[in-house]
Design a protein around this motif. Structure first.
Motif, short mmCIF file in Angstrom:
data_model
loop_
_atom_site.label_atom_id
_atom_site.label_comp_id
_atom_site.label_asym_id
_atom_site.label_seq_id
_atom_site.Cartn_x
_atom_site.Cartn_y
_atom_site.Cartn_z
N GLU A 33 -11.87 16.25 111.31
CA GLU A 33 -12.38 15.39 112.39
C GLU A 33 -11.90 15.88 113.75
O GLU A 33 -12.69 15.97 114.70
N VAL A 41 -7.13 12.70 102.74
CA VAL A 41 -7.30 12.00 104.02
C VAL A 41 -6.73 12.84 105.15
O VAL A 41 -7.32 12.93 106.24
N ALA A 53 -9.20 15.43 105.99
CA ALA A 53 -10.33 14.84 106.73
C ALA A 53 -9.97 14.62 108.20
O ALA A 53 -10.80 14.83 109.08
#
Length: 92
Positions: free
Chosen positions: A24, A17, A20
């Motif tokens: 992003e 996560v 990610a």
């Protein structure tokens, strides 16, 4: 449900996560620089930086048996990023 909760709270999942979130942020900054649209890079970094620091705190808490200096540093960093984000929003 216990297996799913254990998976979501596992250090490898938290690392995924975190990766990610970094991807992003990079994508949003590149998109803004190429098109001039979307959130400003400072807003992206302050907002997602707070989330990333909080995820780092969760990671250090799950990876170690007890809270450590890294946990406290990550939580403090989340607070600093959050205050920076609020300051950027207040200036609009």
């Amino acid at each position: 449900m216990g297996d799913f909760a254990a998976f979501v709270a596992s250090p490898p999942f938290l690392l995924a996560v975190m990766a990610a979130v970094v991807l992003e942020a990079g994508a949003l900054v590149v998109w803004h620089r190429r098109t001039g649209r979307g959130p400003r890079p400072a807003l992206v970094c302050s907002f997602l930086g707070a989330g990333l620091a909080f995820l780092a705190a969760l990671y250090t808490l799950r990876a170690h048996d007890a809270p450590s200096v890294a946990f406290l540093l990550a939580l403090t960093s989340a607070l600093v990023f959050h205050v920076w984000h609020l300051a950027l929003i207040a200036r609009r």
